[in-house]
Design a protein around this motif. Sequence first.
Motif, mmCIF file in Angstrom:
data_model
loop_
_atom_site.group_PDB
_atom_site.id
_atom_site.type_symbol
_atom_site.label_atom_id
_atom_site.label_comp_id
_atom_site.label_asym_id
_atom_site.label_seq_id
_atom_site.Cartn_x
_atom_site.Cartn_y
_atom_site.Cartn_z
ATOM 1 N N UNK A 1 0.845 -1.187 0.000
ATOM 2 C CA UNK A 1 0.000 0.000 0.000
ATOM 3 C C UNK A 1 0.885 1.243 0.000
ATOM 4 N N UNK A 2 0.745 2.059 -1.024
ATOM 5 C CA UNK A 2 1.524 3.278 -1.126
ATOM 6 C C UNK A 2 0.628 4.510 -1.166
ATOM 7 N N UNK A 3 0.998 5.493 -1.990
ATOM 8 C CA UNK A 3 0.170 6.689 -2.181
ATOM 9 C C UNK A 3 0.221 7.037 -3.658
ATOM 10 N N UNK A 4 -0.934 7.055 -4.282
ATOM 11 C CA UNK A 4 -1.011 7.302 -5.708
ATOM 12 C C UNK A 4 -0.747 8.752 -6.074
ATOM 13 N N UNK A 5 -0.401 8.928 -7.357
ATOM 14 C CA UNK A 5 -0.117 10.280 -7.840
ATOM 15 C C UNK A 5 -0.111 10.282 -9.357
ATOM 16 N N UNK A 6 -0.021 11.478 -9.930
ATOM 17 C CA UNK A 6 0.173 11.622 -11.371
ATOM 18 C C UNK A 6 1.571 11.116 -11.711
ATOM 19 N N UNK A 7 1.698 10.457 -12.859
ATOM 20 C CA UNK A 7 2.992 9.915 -13.250
ATOM 21 C C UNK A 7 4.057 10.993 -13.409
ATOM 22 N N UNK B 1 7.311 -2.921 -5.026
ATOM 23 C CA UNK B 1 7.068 -4.330 -5.338
ATOM 24 C C UNK B 1 8.158 -4.895 -6.233
ATOM 25 N N UNK B 2 8.596 -4.118 -7.234
ATOM 26 C CA UNK B 2 9.639 -4.586 -8.141
ATOM 27 C C UNK B 2 10.932 -4.858 -7.385
ATOM 28 N N UNK B 3 11.264 -3.984 -6.478
ATOM 29 C CA UNK B 3 12.466 -4.179 -5.667
ATOM 30 C C UNK B 3 12.313 -5.379 -4.741
ATOM 31 N N UNK B 4 11.098 -5.575 -4.225
ATOM 32 C CA UNK B 4 10.848 -6.694 -3.316
ATOM 33 C C UNK B 4 11.006 -8.033 -4.023
ATOM 34 N N UNK B 5 10.607 -8.087 -5.295
ATOM 35 C CA UNK B 5 10.776 -9.334 -6.059
ATOM 36 C C UNK B 5 12.232 -9.774 -6.031
ATOM 37 N N UNK B 6 13.129 -8.846 -6.243
ATOM 38 C CA UNK B 6 14.549 -9.179 -6.245
ATOM 39 C C UNK B 6 15.049 -9.499 -4.839
ATOM 40 N N UNK B 7 14.576 -8.747 -3.856
ATOM 41 C CA UNK B 7 15.029 -8.991 -2.484
ATOM 42 C C UNK B 7 14.612 -10.371 -1.998
ATOM 43 N N UNK C 1 7.920 -6.688 5.358
ATOM 44 C CA UNK C 1 7.567 -5.537 6.206
ATOM 45 C C UNK C 1 8.643 -4.462 6.175
ATOM 46 N N UNK C 2 9.895 -4.848 6.366
ATOM 47 C CA UNK C 2 10.972 -3.861 6.428
ATOM 48 C C UNK C 2 11.262 -3.261 5.063
ATOM 49 N N UNK C 3 11.138 -4.064 4.013
ATOM 50 C CA UNK C 3 11.397 -3.563 2.668
ATOM 51 C C UNK C 3 10.360 -2.505 2.277
ATOM 52 N N UNK C 4 9.102 -2.815 2.540
ATOM 53 C CA UNK C 4 8.063 -1.825 2.234
ATOM 54 C C UNK C 4 8.270 -0.551 3.035
ATOM 55 N N UNK D 1 8.724 3.774 2.379
ATOM 56 C CA UNK D 1 7.635 4.607 2.869
ATOM 57 C C UNK D 1 6.273 4.000 2.636
ATOM 58 N N UNK D 2 6.246 2.745 2.213
ATOM 59 C CA UNK D 2 4.977 2.057 1.960
ATOM 60 C C UNK D 2 4.634 1.161 3.142
#
Length: 397
Positions: A199-205, A218-224, A285-288, A292-293
Amino acid sequence: MSHANTLCQVADLDDIKDEIVGIRRHIHQHPELSFEEADTAALVAARLEEWGYAVTRNIGGNGLVGTLRAGGGTRSIGLRADMDALPIHEETGLDWASRKHGTMHACGHDGHTAMLLGAAKHLARTRNFDGTLNLIFQPAEEAGFNSGAQKMLEDGLFDRFPCDAVFGIHNHPGVATGTFMFRSGPFMAACDTVKIRIVGRGSHAARPHLSVDPVVTAASLVMALQTVVSRNVDPMETAVITVGALHAGHAANVIPEYATMELSVRSFKQDVRELLEQRIRALVATHADSYGARAEVEYLRGYPVLVNSDAETEFARGVAAELVGEENVIPSFGPIAGSEDFAYFLQQRPGCFLRVGNGQGKPMLHNAGYDFNDENIPVGAAYWTRLVERWMPVKPG
């Protein structure tokens, strides 16, 4: 082992091969998903009753048991076949291909059912055993959680149908047809599923600095997550973590509010299984948090490790060697990272789960091009028949 010439040979099934192959192909054309196997169960029950079995229906859903007694012996045995199909659209182009869009027998449960029915018919006409035979036709092996084996046990399977031991079989593409594979002890992996929501915070790209980007997290977590096995599990042990699903967002110019992931986690020992859960939960938990997620984790325990008992495995191996020759038996195969809910039966009774080759160069399981090899039907039926004859032999005279 003695008097082998009085026991079932593969050729003894030649006269019913076409009939049983026809049943297999009918089931293949009309596949049913987990807990929906009503028509398959009805077909099986009708055939068993026609051949003289006492049939008990609706055990753990669409499960059923066919019971046949011969002689006055007190020994008993359970043989199990699974009946459910998978949510895969078939692409074999065969004449007997699935007629149900998006559903097919991509794991060979139609063949497992047919092999056991072949044995059922032959045993009913020969009755060359002394004791009680319980044929277990199980629903929902593919369910993953609250499966057919669990449901049948909750319905009192082994209290209602006592079995001194229980045996099951699965086909194995990539190995020559008619080759039997065994392994004592841990044979197939425990399988857990992890569902993660970042869960993060959405925004304009165009304004990523105003967001907490769950896609990057999430992409970083896949590798971790790849480090859990490589850096936390003893290299002499076997463990697998696979990220099988990753979903986030719907548009290129929107940073979404959340991302979801699903993991398949496999292991062969309880301490490794516990370690994997501990490390995955902590890492997620720690990665997110480092991005800041926030992470939400649902950890679902699936099938346990399938553990074959030594004596029953050696017995089953000996029967195979007697039937097809030592050259067609692999006595110590695996372990296999796939999972199987027959493991629950083996927690309740001694027994053996074995594999039989489905042919070299054939499509693998859970593949849209897969089909069960019908050449295994007389081999598998003869094997089940001889196993029963050996387990509950008729006393001389």
